[in-house]
Write a protein that holds these residues in place. Structure first.
Motif, PDB file in Angstrom:
ATOM      1  N   UNK A  34       0.820  -1.207   0.000  1.00 20.06           N
ATOM      2  CA  UNK A  34       0.000   0.000   0.000  1.00 20.06           C
ATOM      3  C   UNK A  34       0.852   1.254   0.000  1.00 20.06           C
ATOM      4  N   UNK A  35       0.260   2.312  -0.497  1.00 23.87           N
ATOM      5  CA  UNK A  35       0.879   3.641  -0.421  1.00 23.87           C
ATOM      6  C   UNK A  35       0.044   4.506   0.518  1.00 23.87           C
ATOM      7  N   UNK A  36       0.734   5.233   1.361  1.00 23.87           N
ATOM      8  CA  UNK A  36       0.102   6.157   2.293  1.00 23.87           C
ATOM      9  C   UNK A  36       0.767   7.518   2.142  1.00 23.87           C
ATOM     10  N   UNK A  37       0.116   8.523   2.672  1.00 28.30           N
ATOM     11  CA  UNK A  37       0.740   9.847   2.672  1.00 28.30           C
ATOM     12  C   UNK A  37       0.378  10.573   3.956  1.00 28.30           C
ATOM     13  N   UNK A  38       1.257  11.476   4.328  1.00 23.54           N
ATOM     14  CA  UNK A  38       1.023  12.268   5.528  1.00 23.54           C
ATOM     15  C   UNK A  38       1.474  13.697   5.278  1.00 23.54           C
ATOM     16  N   UNK A  39       0.515  14.590   5.319  1.00 25.77           N
ATOM     17  CA  UNK A  39       0.803  16.011   5.169  1.00 25.77           C
ATOM     18  C   UNK A  39       1.071  16.609   6.541  1.00 25.77           C
ATOM     19  N   UNK A  40       1.778  17.731   6.596  1.00 21.34           N
ATOM     20  CA  UNK A  40       2.072  18.358   7.888  1.00 21.34           C
ATOM     21  C   UNK A  40       0.798  18.634   8.683  1.00 21.34           C
ATOM     22  N   UNK A  41       0.799  18.200   9.937  1.00 20.13           N
ATOM     23  CA  UNK A  41      -0.337  18.450  10.807  1.00 20.13           C
ATOM     24  C   UNK A  41      -1.535  17.561  10.572  1.00 20.13           C
ATOM     25  N   UNK A  42      -1.396  16.587   9.672  1.00 18.97           N
ATOM     26  CA  UNK A  42      -2.527  15.699   9.374  1.00 18.97           C
ATOM     27  C   UNK A  42      -2.171  14.253   9.670  1.00 18.97           C
ATOM     28  N   UNK A  43      -3.196  13.429   9.789  1.00 18.47           N
ATOM     29  CA  UNK A  43      -2.980  12.008  10.021  1.00 18.47           C
ATOM     30  C   UNK A  43      -2.544  11.319   8.729  1.00 18.47           C
ATOM     31  N   UNK A  44      -1.876  10.202   8.896  1.00 15.78           N
ATOM     32  CA  UNK A  44      -1.486   9.404   7.739  1.00 15.78           C
ATOM     33  C   UNK A  44      -2.743   8.813   7.102  1.00 15.78           C
ATOM     34  N   UNK A  45      -2.832   8.914   5.778  1.00 15.05           N
ATOM     35  CA  UNK A  45      -4.014   8.408   5.087  1.00 15.05           C
ATOM     36  C   UNK A  45      -3.619   7.451   3.979  1.00 15.05           C
ATOM     37  N   UNK A  46      -4.464   6.475   3.761  1.00 16.51           N
ATOM     38  CA  UNK A  46      -4.231   5.519   2.692  1.00 16.51           C
ATOM     39  C   UNK A  46      -4.503   6.139   1.336  1.00 16.51           C
ATOM     40  N   UNK A  47      -3.643   5.814   0.369  1.00 17.64           N
ATOM     41  CA  UNK A  47      -3.779   6.337  -0.991  1.00 17.64           C
ATOM     42  C   UNK A  47      -4.231   5.229  -1.938  1.00 17.64           C
ATOM     43  N   UNK A  48      -3.543   4.097  -1.890  1.00 11.30           N
ATOM     44  CA  UNK A  48      -3.855   3.006  -2.795  1.00 11.30           C
ATOM     45  C   UNK A  48      -3.199   1.737  -2.292  1.00 11.30           C
ATOM     46  N   UNK A  49      -3.660   0.599  -2.816  1.00  8.20           N
ATOM     47  CA  UNK A  49      -3.123  -0.685  -2.392  1.00  8.20           C
ATOM     48  C   UNK A  49      -3.240  -1.675  -3.551  1.00  8.20           C
ATOM     49  N   UNK A  50      -2.302  -2.611  -3.600  1.00  8.11           N
ATOM     50  CA  UNK A  50      -2.361  -3.653  -4.610  1.00  8.11           C
ATOM     51  C   UNK A  50      -2.056  -4.999  -3.956  1.00  8.11           C
ATOM     52  N   UNK A  51      -2.824  -6.010  -4.357  1.00  8.32           N
ATOM     53  CA  UNK A  51      -2.587  -7.369  -3.897  1.00  8.32           C
ATOM     54  C   UNK A  51      -2.339  -8.256  -5.101  1.00  8.32           C
ATOM     55  N   UNK A  52      -1.149  -8.798  -5.197  1.00  6.81           N
ATOM     56  CA  UNK A  52      -0.842  -9.713  -6.288  1.00  6.81           C
ATOM     57  C   UNK A  52      -1.626 -11.006  -6.130  1.00  6.81           C
ATOM     58  N   UNK A  53      -1.817 -11.434  -4.881  1.00  6.61           N
ATOM     59  CA  UNK A  53      -2.517 -12.694  -4.622  1.00  6.61           C
ATOM     60  C   UNK A  53      -3.943 -12.660  -5.156  1.00  6.61           C
ATOM     61  N   UNK A  54      -4.644 -11.550  -4.909  1.00  6.07           N
ATOM     62  CA  UNK A  54      -6.037 -11.450  -5.347  1.00  6.07           C
ATOM     63  C   UNK A  54      -6.199 -10.671  -6.641  1.00  6.07           C
ATOM     64  N   UNK A  55      -5.079 -10.190  -7.187  1.00  7.13           N
ATOM     65  CA  UNK A  55      -5.110  -9.401  -8.435  1.00  7.13           C
ATOM     66  C   UNK A  55      -6.103  -8.255  -8.333  1.00  7.13           C
ATOM     67  N   UNK A  56      -6.018  -7.527  -7.251  1.00  8.28           N
ATOM     68  CA  UNK A  56      -6.976  -6.441  -7.046  1.00  8.28           C
ATOM     69  C   UNK A  56      -6.276  -5.206  -6.499  1.00  8.28           C
TER      70      UNK A  56
END
Length: 129
Positions: A34-56
């Protein structure tokens, strides 16, 4: 298990960047990335995710249609292509590995940091004119 994010930098609004996450010590079939991001003063948030096992994949609404996650098993690398970048995309971006490879992506839970076991150091993306 190691993950290393790279590819960040300064880009103008509307521009593009491709982030890379080099992984080692495990197989893509055993972990979702997965990719996450965190801007100054904000909580870390999920951006995207990939699973090779489920191809999703899963994308946060904030980046859907502007970002593409992909994996190259031969290079042990996961990529995040980001287009149409906006100033609000400015953040430190992290990649992480989750053992929950079979969780249905439509549930959105793969955007939660607590689902991930291993984290890499981040790479800074700054979107500014």
């Amino acid at each position: 298990v190691q993950l290393q994010a790279s590819g960040g930098g300064l880009v103008q609004p509307g521009g593009s960047l491709r982030l890379s996450c080099a992984v080692s010590g495990f197989s893509f079939d055993d972990y979702a990335i997965g990719w996450f991001r965190q801007a100054p003063g904000k909580e870390r948030e999920g951006v995207t995710c990939i699973s090779s096992r489920s191809s999703s994949t899963w994308y946060a609404d904030s980046v859907k249609g502007r970002s593409t996650i992909s994996g190259d098993n031969a290079k042990n690398t996961v990529y995040l292509q980001m287009d149409g970048l906006k100033p609000e995309d400015t953040a430190v971006y992290y990649c992480a590995a989750s053992p929950h490879v079979a969780v249905p992506m439509w549930r959105g839970v793969m955007g939660r940091p607590q689902m991930y076991e291993y984290w890499g150091r981040g790479t800074l993306v700054t979107v500014s004119s």
